[in-house]
Scaffold this motif. Structure first.
Motif, PDB file in Angstrom:
ATOM      1  N   UNK A 173       4.865  17.384  -2.785  1.00  0.00           N
ATOM      2  CA  UNK A 173       3.785  18.365  -2.917  1.00  0.00           C
ATOM      3  C   UNK A 173       3.677  19.210  -1.666  1.00  0.00           C
ATOM      4  N   UNK A 174       3.710  20.518  -1.857  1.00  0.00           N
ATOM      5  CA  UNK A 174       3.480  21.434  -0.749  1.00  0.00           C
ATOM      6  C   UNK A 174       1.984  21.663  -0.631  1.00  0.00           C
ATOM      7  N   UNK A 175       1.397  21.216   0.475  1.00  0.00           N
ATOM      8  CA  UNK A 175      -0.039  21.408   0.673  1.00  0.00           C
ATOM      9  C   UNK A 175      -0.368  22.881   0.922  1.00  0.00           C
ATOM     10  N   UNK A 187      11.038  27.163  -0.384  1.00  0.00           N
ATOM     11  CA  UNK A 187      11.686  26.840   0.893  1.00  0.00           C
ATOM     12  C   UNK A 187      11.599  25.338   1.189  1.00  0.00           C
ATOM     13  N   UNK A 188      10.401  24.787   1.027  1.00  0.00           N
ATOM     14  CA  UNK A 188      10.169  23.372   1.301  1.00  0.00           C
ATOM     15  C   UNK A 188      10.955  22.497   0.306  1.00  0.00           C
ATOM     16  N   UNK A 189      10.865  22.856  -0.974  1.00  0.00           N
ATOM     17  CA  UNK A 189      11.545  22.070  -2.009  1.00  0.00           C
ATOM     18  C   UNK A 189      13.061  22.085  -1.787  1.00  0.00           C
ATOM     19  N   UNK A 190      13.593  23.250  -1.427  1.00  0.00           N
ATOM     20  CA  UNK A 190      15.036  23.366  -1.154  1.00  0.00           C
ATOM     21  C   UNK A 190      15.452  22.486   0.016  1.00  0.00           C
ATOM     22  N   UNK A 191      14.629  22.488   1.058  1.00  0.00           N
ATOM     23  CA  UNK A 191      14.951  21.699   2.254  1.00  0.00           C
ATOM     24  C   UNK A 191      15.029  20.214   1.915  1.00  0.00           C
ATOM     25  N   UNK A 196      18.434  14.945   0.370  1.00  0.00           N
ATOM     26  CA  UNK A 196      18.511  13.635  -0.304  1.00  0.00           C
ATOM     27  C   UNK A 196      19.356  13.717  -1.574  1.00  0.00           C
ATOM     28  N   UNK A 197      19.770  12.543  -2.053  1.00  0.00           N
ATOM     29  CA  UNK A 197      20.596  12.522  -3.265  1.00  0.00           C
ATOM     30  C   UNK A 197      19.888  11.797  -4.407  1.00  0.00           C
ATOM     31  N   UNK A 198      18.552  11.779  -4.366  1.00  0.00           N
ATOM     32  CA  UNK A 198      17.764  11.176  -5.450  1.00  0.00           C
ATOM     33  C   UNK A 198      16.921  12.284  -6.092  1.00  0.00           C
ATOM     34  N   UNK A 199      16.416  12.061  -7.308  1.00  0.00           N
ATOM     35  CA  UNK A 199      15.625  13.104  -7.963  1.00  0.00           C
ATOM     36  C   UNK A 199      14.380  13.481  -7.166  1.00  0.00           C
ATOM     37  N   UNK A 200      14.075  14.775  -7.182  1.00  0.00           N
ATOM     38  CA  UNK A 200      12.875  15.295  -6.518  1.00  0.00           C
ATOM     39  C   UNK A 200      12.031  16.035  -7.561  1.00  0.00           C
ATOM     40  N   UNK A 215      11.604  27.694  -9.685  1.00  0.00           N
ATOM     41  CA  UNK A 215      11.853  26.458  -8.924  1.00  0.00           C
ATOM     42  C   UNK A 215      13.152  25.783  -9.386  1.00  0.00           C
ATOM     43  N   UNK A 216      13.447  25.860 -10.691  1.00  0.00           N
ATOM     44  CA  UNK A 216      14.700  25.265 -11.168  1.00  0.00           C
ATOM     45  C   UNK A 216      15.911  26.113 -10.778  1.00  0.00           C
ATOM     46  N   UNK A 217      15.707  27.412 -10.742  1.00  0.00           N
ATOM     47  CA  UNK A 217      16.790  28.341 -10.420  1.00  0.00           C
ATOM     48  C   UNK A 217      17.143  28.309  -8.930  1.00  0.00           C
ATOM     49  N   UNK A 218      16.123  28.161  -8.094  1.00  0.00           N
ATOM     50  CA  UNK A 218      16.320  28.332  -6.645  1.00  0.00           C
ATOM     51  C   UNK A 218      16.335  27.044  -5.828  1.00  0.00           C
ATOM     52  N   UNK A 219      16.126  25.898  -6.490  1.00  0.00           N
ATOM     53  CA  UNK A 219      16.201  24.620  -5.770  1.00  0.00           C
ATOM     54  C   UNK A 219      16.930  23.627  -6.666  1.00  0.00           C
ATOM     55  N   UNK A 220      17.281  22.494  -6.118  1.00  0.00           N
ATOM     56  CA  UNK A 220      17.935  21.450  -6.914  1.00  0.00           C
ATOM     57  C   UNK A 220      16.951  20.400  -7.412  1.00  0.00           C
TER      58      UNK A 220
END
Length: 253
Positions: A173-175, A187-191, A196-200, A215-220
């Motif tokens: 969660x981004x506060x 930016x935070x989610x991408x970082x 890590x290699x587990x689901x986020x 969010x799905x397009x720009x982060x994993x």
């Protein structure tokens, strides 16, 4: 290609679902069992329950609510809030939860992550990370107690550490974004997803249907969590999934 998950979040306070901005100004939204059952029928992939006040008084209500909800839904249920010991893990899993989310207690006792993963399996240990950008913009710090306490821990390093300890998933969660409706914190989610290699699960800030795609397009990230959008019927889960499918995102319809 794994399907992306859409997850409604129910913040529970004294047995009722509530919603606020940055965890304050809480408004009553309804009965958690009824709301969870509704989302189950609507096609949610999972439900997250957070006992946001997590007072010792609220604990019994929570177990009761978890039991009643687990009887009504047929999708994974993640429960968090006030879980401090392996016994708490056991009790809530016994009540019917599929996964347990820990936040402050993981920060205070990282060994709890390891012990819980060893005892119950990594798949049911979720570490919730609430992060806020540092004033100098150099990264994010982990905050606890609903964002009131800055732990000074670097969020990316902390995510790596809990992954190494055996956590199976991160609820991020981004506060800075939470409750703003300006979109997920890309930016935070991408970082974090890069580290890590587990689901986020991305959480905080979703304000319209396009934000899910962004969010799905720009982060994993593997899943997107939202609350007020769904609670106030601004969007249905079905609408979100159909929209994502049209955009080429793999979802379970």
């Amino acid at each position: 290609m794994l399907t992306k998950r859409i997850i409604p979040c129910l913040d529970v306070n004294m047995g009722r679902v509530v919603k606020g901005i940055n965890f304050v100004d809480l408004k009553d939204v309804g009965n958690p069992v009824e709301i969870a059952e509704f989302y189950n029928k609507e096609g949610a992939d999972e439900i997250v329950f957070l006992d946001i006040t997590a007072t010792s008084d609220g604990r019994k209500t929570m177990i009761d609510v978890v039991k009643k909800t687990a009887e009504k839904i047929f999708i994974p249920l993640t429960v968090g809030g006030g879980i401090r010991t392996l016994d708490d893990f056991r009790d809530i899993l016994k009540a019917g939860a599929d996964k347990i989310s820990i936040n402050s207690s993981a920060v205070k006792d990282p060994e709890l992550v390891k012990k819980a993963a060893e005892k119950f399996g990594s798949q049911c240990v979720v570490v919730a990370i609430d992060g806020r950008k540092r004033p100098d913009g150099s990264g994010w710090n982990v905050v606890i107690a609903g964002g009131r306490i800055d732990t000074g821990l670097d969020a990316v390093e902390w995510a790596k550490k809990v992954t190494a300890l055996g956590c199976g998933e991160i609820l991020l969660t981004s506060m800075d974004a939470d409750g703003t409706k300006n979109g997920y914190d890309i930016e935070f989610t991408s970082a974090i997803t890069a580290a890590v290699n587990i689901p986020v699960i991305a959480s905080g800030g979703c304000g319209n249907i396009e934000h899910f795609y962004e969010v799905f397009q720009n982060t994993n990230c593997d899943a997107a969590l939202a609350a007020s959008l769904f609670h106030y019927r601004e969007l249905t889960i079905k609408e979100v999934k159909n929209y994502l499918k049209d955009k080429g995102v793999s979802v379970r319809l």
